[in-house]
Design a protein around this motif. Structure first.
Motif, PDB file in Angstrom:
ATOM      1  N   GLY A   1      -5.727   3.464  14.491  1.00  0.00           N
ATOM      2  CA  GLY A   1      -6.082   2.455  13.501  1.00  0.00           C
ATOM      3  C   GLY A   1      -5.104   1.300  13.460  1.00  0.00           C
ATOM      4  O   GLY A   1      -4.792   0.784  12.399  1.00  0.00           O
TER       5      GLY A   1
ATOM      6  N   ALA B   1      -2.888  -2.446   9.921  1.00  0.00           N
ATOM      7  CA  ALA B   1      -3.541  -1.144   9.887  1.00  0.00           C
ATOM      8  C   ALA B   1      -4.998  -1.369   9.478  1.00  0.00           C
ATOM      9  O   ALA B   1      -5.274  -2.119   8.536  1.00  0.00           O
TER      10      ALA B   1
ATOM     11  N   ARG C   1      -9.251   0.427   9.369  1.00  0.00           N
ATOM     12  CA  ARG C   1     -10.071   1.631   9.337  1.00  0.00           C
ATOM     13  C   ARG C   1     -11.243   1.472  10.300  1.00  0.00           C
ATOM     14  O   ARG C   1     -12.204   0.758  10.011  1.00  0.00           O
TER      15      ARG C   1
ATOM     16  N   GLU D   1      -6.723  -2.007   5.918  1.00  0.00           N
ATOM     17  CA  GLU D   1      -6.189  -1.171   4.852  1.00  0.00           C
ATOM     18  C   GLU D   1      -5.788  -2.086   3.697  1.00  0.00           C
ATOM     19  O   GLU D   1      -4.927  -2.948   3.859  1.00  0.00           O
TER      20      GLU D   1
ATOM     21  N   HIS E   1      -2.127   4.959   6.372  1.00  0.00           N
ATOM     22  CA  HIS E   1      -3.550   4.940   6.052  1.00  0.00           C
ATOM     23  C   HIS E   1      -3.798   5.778   4.801  1.00  0.00           C
ATOM     24  O   HIS E   1      -3.668   7.006   4.848  1.00  0.00           O
TER      25      HIS E   1
END
Length: 391
Positions: free
Chosen positions: A53, A149, A151, A88, A262
């Motif tokens: 990610g 970061a 998803r 994120e 995460h």
């Protein structure tokens, strides 16, 4: 390059429902092509949702591969523009750390500038405060870069809905058993249930899952040298819950050791990719996990495993590299292989490889250009402008 054989179907079949397959489906569907995408299980079940990610800015690749670095930064901007919700929400951009006073920071900063990647040097005292769990002696220099970061499952969902809106037929739980052949012409696919789906063009985007479909696995070795070779690359990660720090960082002079948070989980990895057998699967190499644990111990000396949930895993990706590029330290580029040009020659078959998952926009556009040429389409409607392009 043209389509060969007698075809009653004008449909394009894409095998693989990860980020690569879906992004290609979006570009072809919105360009007016009839597209069916087949996924063996559920969308993103393979490498797409098992990655770390990390949405690259290209900074890590800049010293050795400036062209790849530029593509990564362009892709990062396109991804954020197309699907801002995939970031994120509580995570800041990444900090790149230089841990040794002997490391030449100019090797990094000069190449970031040359690649057009924005960065900001952070005062050491500020960086050490932000990275409060990391001993200060490991923070000799620090830079803020645009890496984020993200998803993958959110990006997959957005790509899937966009593809369906563009008229793409998406069929999950539909594994493909083989190619529908007429001599050396591919005329579709055969599913695991024996259903024959005809197509004028088949695009393999199934990563390791498409190994059995790759041309030549059941044929004698070709006499003519192939231009590309498949490289299976394995990386290792470990996850710790609850997270140890809410700041993503990468230590450039420690194997690229990185921390990507995460939703309350710290995910650790390095930038080491091991060439493996194509049949190696997802089994963990213990020495590689031990290497990561050793770095966690150095960077997080107060961490104790007691009271934390820990997951260790290995991810294997199959990429295509030009035969001149297969050497340690080089990362694959987005690649579209036309099997009309590669031994053993098969007509009406493409294989696509993103290089890095976050390079999906470049792969989608490159595939569209090849498909247009093969189908003899000189121009496309204005609606073919990608939804991730700038206004």
């Amino acid at each position: 390059m043209t389509i060969h054989g007698d075809h009653t179907s004008r449909r394009i079949v894409i095998v693989g429902g990860g980020i690569a397959g879906l992004s290609v489906a979006v570009r072809l569907g919105q360009s007016g092509f009839a597209v069916t995408l087949l996924e063996a299980s559920r969308l993103g079940q393979g490498a797409s949702t098992k990655s770390q990610g990390w949405l690259y800015s290209g900074a890590w690749f800049a010293p050795t591969q400036p062209n790849l670095a530029r593509l990564c930064y362009e892709s990062l901007q396109q991804t954020i523009r197309f699907c801002p919700d995939c970031l994120e929400p509580a995570t800041v951009p990444m900090i790149y750390i230089v841990s040794s006073s002997e490391t030449a920071t100019s090797r990094w900063t000069n190449t970031w500038t040359a690649a057009g990647i924005p960065f900001e040097e952070i005062p050491v005292n500020v960086a050490r405060k932000v990275l409060d769990e990391v001993p200060g002696l490991f923070v000799q220099h620090a830079f803020r870069l645009p890496d984020r970061a993200f998803r993958p499952e959110i990006l997959l969902e957005r790509l899937g809905s966009t593809a369906q809106h563009a008229g793409v037929e998406i069929r999950t739980e539909t594994p493909v058993r083989g190619l529908l052949m007429n001599d050396d012409c591919v005329q579709g696919v055969v599913t695991a249930k024996g259903e024959e789906i005809t197509a004028c063009l088949v695009i393999l985007a199934a990563n390791l899952g498409g190994f059995e479909l790759w041309p030549g696995n059941d044929r004698p070795r070709a006499i003519r040298q192939t231009e590309y070779t498949r490289v299976a690359l394995k990386t290792h990660c470990l996850a710790v819950r609850p997270e140890l720090l809410d700041v993503p960082f990468c230590v450039v002079d420690m194997d690229g050791f990185n921390h990507v948070p995460h939703r309350g989980v710290s995910v650790f990895g390095t930038s080491r990719w091991l060439p493996m057998s194509l049949t190696a699967g997802q089994m963990v190499v213990p020495s590689e996990v031990d290497r990561i644990w050793a770095l966690v111990g150095r960077l997080f000396p107060r961490f104790r495993r007691e009271g934390h949930d820990v997951i260790e895993w290995a991810g294997t990706t199959v990429q295509a590299m030009h035969v001149d590029q297969v050497e340690p330290g080089l990362a694959p580029m987005p690649t579209v292989i036309d099997h009309e040009q590669e031994p053993p020659r098969l007509w009406n078959l493409l294989s696509v490889f993103p290089g890095r998952a976050s390079l999906w926009p470049q792969l989608a556009d490159a595939t569209r250009l090849v498909v247009m040429e093969k189908l003899g389409v000189a121009t496309m409607p204005l609606a073919a402008r990608p939804p991730w392009a700038e206004n």
